[in-house]
Design a protein around this motif. Structure first.
Motif, short mmCIF file in Angstrom:
data_model
loop_
_atom_site.label_atom_id
_atom_site.label_comp_id
_atom_site.label_asym_id
_atom_site.label_seq_id
_atom_site.Cartn_x
_atom_site.Cartn_y
_atom_site.Cartn_z
N GLY A 585 16.33 -36.84 15.32
CA GLY A 585 16.77 -37.39 14.05
C GLY A 585 17.41 -38.75 14.24
N ASP A 586 17.20 -39.66 13.29
CA ASP A 586 17.73 -41.02 13.42
C ASP A 586 18.48 -41.42 12.16
N SER A 587 18.96 -42.65 12.18
CA SER A 587 19.76 -43.16 11.07
C SER A 587 18.92 -43.62 9.88
N CYS A 588 17.61 -43.56 9.97
CA CYS A 588 16.73 -43.93 8.86
C CYS A 588 16.29 -42.73 8.03
N GLY A 589 16.79 -41.55 8.34
CA GLY A 589 16.41 -40.36 7.60
C GLY A 589 15.13 -39.72 8.07
N GLN A 590 14.69 -40.02 9.28
CA GLN A 590 13.45 -39.47 9.82
C GLN A 590 13.78 -38.46 10.91
N VAL A 591 12.97 -37.41 10.96
CA VAL A 591 13.03 -36.43 12.03
C VAL A 591 11.67 -36.43 12.71
N GLY A 592 11.60 -37.01 13.89
CA GLY A 592 10.34 -37.11 14.61
C GLY A 592 10.11 -35.89 15.47
N VAL A 593 8.86 -35.43 15.50
CA VAL A 593 8.43 -34.31 16.33
C VAL A 593 7.63 -34.90 17.49
N TRP A 594 8.13 -34.73 18.72
CA TRP A 594 7.55 -35.33 19.91
C TRP A 594 7.11 -34.23 20.86
N GLN A 595 5.88 -34.36 21.34
CA GLN A 595 5.31 -33.41 22.30
C GLN A 595 5.71 -33.81 23.72
N LEU A 596 6.20 -32.84 24.52
CA LEU A 596 6.56 -33.07 25.91
C LEU A 596 5.35 -32.82 26.80
N HIS A 597 5.04 -33.77 27.67
CA HIS A 597 3.91 -33.66 28.59
C HIS A 597 4.42 -33.74 30.03
#
Length: 604
Positions: A585-597
């Motif tokens: 989560g960031d200060s722009c109101g976005q929650v990014g979903v990141w795949q771990l490789h």
């Protein structure tokens, strides 16, 4: 009937009648036309006589016997092939409107025709009174006005109907699954569906000819052009370098409502990990703006399933385990509210506004804590804990209203610095507040009576819920506010802490000095989380970067460090419970979903 007969009491008796047999088909195994039919009938007659003779005997007893079922028979019937045809047509909104008007005006016209027919039969002819053209003119003027009113009512009813809303939600989810299918497949670790390309025979021949020509051109280019140095370096790259850990962004939970807000906290539902609760707050010129608590689902990454609007910024959220439909929300003005995510209403189920012991500072963290971890699901008890900027660690109990009592009050600790001569006169002066602001806490994964509490002073207190001495020990190592503390879920004597002094410290429960200090960049470390499947891997977020540390590989540098939010500052991190993914989560109101490789989980 007279009134006396109506008031007279009448008694009616219902009795059971004899059973009437409408059809009785005795079972017959042997055909009556067979040769042994006579012998079978004679044997059955003898058996009936024996049964009748034994009815009066005291040793006679009736029992049910299951007979062997006959062999199954299969029959096959050949029929003509079933032909299936698809038909379609374009329909506009005007067609729907005209069809609805036609279906509703037809019964109205039939009623008017029957009414006029009855009037004409009862009244004298219109020609005698000289009113032959008056009635048709009145009908012609009345029908268009009525149809215009009826034309507006059905359209409004259709647009506001619950069936239409439900169908639109289903259609929206189908479209979202089609759009995000490759990303969702990677998240679920299942094969990605590729839509086949259907071509005719002529198209196939043309494609084959084009492919042959392209292959010939590629061979000529390979023969003419030498091998580039970059390709040689790729070939000489070691397997360890090729399998370095990396992050790949799948999608972002964001919408127009979350723009301009900062993600303060995140929590996954314990029963359904696909449901994510996110708290949003907004601070502009130190003014508390409205906050949001949204519930996101994998079914629609572009719009939340539930939206709870709060008067002040949301600083903490957490789902209950005993009642997964309850969401606890802490706010910047000290208010604690509980929402029911099953309800479509955004009103709070319970609220601490009426409580006399409510917090007077921001609720920086709250969590549902199990009291009896070994108990069954029905006997499992939970308590809602919160820590606030007013220096109070509070336990909430849910009854007809939300009320609380203080579990502990965090007091300021005296510094060990020596006082100068000029400061002797200030000895009697008291600080502005005797209480230190609480920033975070975490309960021991095995003993729920023990918990850690981080303060604004930079100290970490090890506390007990039971006993006279609430503070068992104090860990001093940070020089700024402690933003998060986290016990290791596998090695329960170790815990991490992060602070505004740019450092991450690894502690042992029995040692009051840190074992290791991790510092990679000069930025505030806002959040840390242990990996759920490893005792050596943890993740941390600072102002602009996310870091993954593997203590089994290196204690000096992170195995992965990358900028995951180019447009804002990272503020919160969470490991997905049912996938190899990170939520940022960031200060722009976005929650990014990141795949771990290529992140191998070390053995615990």
């Amino acid at each position: 009937l007279t009134e006396a007969e109506l008031e007279q009491r009448v008694e009616i008796f219902l009795s059971e009648t004899d059973t009437l047999w409408m059809l009785d088909l005795p079972t017959a195994v042997v055909s009556t036309e067979a040769e042994e039919a006579g012998r079978v009938l004679e044997r059955n007659k003898i058996y009936v006589e024996i049964c009748n003779a034994k009815i009066d005997s005291e040793y006679f007893e009736e029992k049910m016997v299951q007979t062997i079922s006959g062999a199954a028979k299969t029959k096959e019937v050949q029929c003509e092939a079933i032909t299936v045809a698809e038909k379609g047509m374009m329909v506009t909104s005007w067609d729907f409107d005209n069809s609805l008007d036609a279906s509703e005006t037809e019964p109205a016209k039939t009623e008017e025709l029957t009414a006029t027919a009855e009037k004409s039969s009862k009244s004298p002819p219109a020609e005698e009174h000289g009113q032959a053209g008056a009635v048709p003119a009145a009908r012609e003027s009345a029908v268009p006005a009525r149809s215009h009113e009826e034309r507006q009512c059905p359209s409004e009813a259709i647009l506001t109907s619950e069936n239409l809303k439900r169908d639109l939600v289903v259609m929206e989810r189908i479209l979202m699954e089609n759009i995000f299918q490759p990303k969702l497949a990677v998240y679920r670790q299942i094969p990605v569906l590729i839509e086949p390309v259907v071509t005719s025979d002529t198209d196939r021949e043309e494609d084959e000819e084009e492919e042959d020509e392209e292959e010939k051109k590629d061979k000529k280019k390979q023969e003419e052009t030498p091998v580039k140095p970059s390709a040689v370096s790729d070939l000489n790259q070691s397997p360890a370098e090729a399998a370095a850990p990396s992050l790949e962004q799948l999608w972002c939970y964001r919408c127009d409502l979350t723009k301009g807000h900062s993600v303060s906290s995140m929590a996954c539902n314990k029963l359904n990990p696909d449901l994510l609760a996110v708290g949003y707050r907004e601070f502009v010129s130190q003014d508390h703006k409205e906050g949001l608590a949204c519930c996101w689902s994998l079914k629609n990454p572009m719009w939340p399933e539930r939206i709870f609007r709060c008067e002040h910024g949301v600083t903490a959220v957490d789902f209950s385990l005993a009642s997964p439909n309850l969401l606890a929300v802490g706010m910047a003005n000290g208010r604690v509210a509980i929402y029911d995510v099953r309800s479509r209403s955004d009103a709070a189920l319970l609220d601490s506004s009426a409580s006399l012991n409510k917090h007077t500072g921001p609720v920086w963290q709250l969590r549902w804590v199990q009291q009896d971890r070994g108990a069954a699901g029905g006997d499992r008890k939970e308590r809602l804990m919160s820590i606030s900027g007013d220096g109070r660690m509070t336990q909430w109990f849910i009854q007809q209203r939300l009320d609380c009592f203080d579990l502990m009050t965090i007091k300021r600790t005296q510094s060990g610095k020596k006082k100068l001569r000029g400061e002797i006169e200030r000895k009697s002066e008291a600080p502005v507040s005797q209480q230190a602001a609480g920033m975070c806490f975490d309960f021991h994964p095995e003993d729920t009576d023990i918990f850690l509490a981080g303060t604004e002073e930079g100290h970490i207190h090890c506390c007990s819920c039971s006993g006279k001495e609430q503070i068992l020990g104090t860990y001093r190592g940070h020089k700024g506010p402690v933003y998060k503390v986290a016990w290791n879920p596998s090695s329960t004597d170790m815990f991490l802490s992060c602070s505004a002094d740019w450092s991450i410290l690894l502690w042992h429960r029995d040692s009051h000095s840190p074992l290791l200090t991790f510092t990679s960049v000069t930025a505030f470390v806002h959040d840390i989380k242990w990996a759920p499947k490893s005792a050596f891997i943890f993740a941390a977020v600072n102002e602009r970067r996310v870091e993954l540390w593997d203590l089994s590989v290196s204690i000096f540098n992170p195995v992965l460090s990358c900028a995951a939010s180019p447009g804002g500052n990272l503020s919160s991190i969470l490991f997905a419970q049912n996938a190899e993914c990170l939520l940022l989560g960031d200060s722009c109101g976005q929650v990014g979903v990141w795949q771990l490789h290529n992140l191998a989980a070390a053995s615990t």
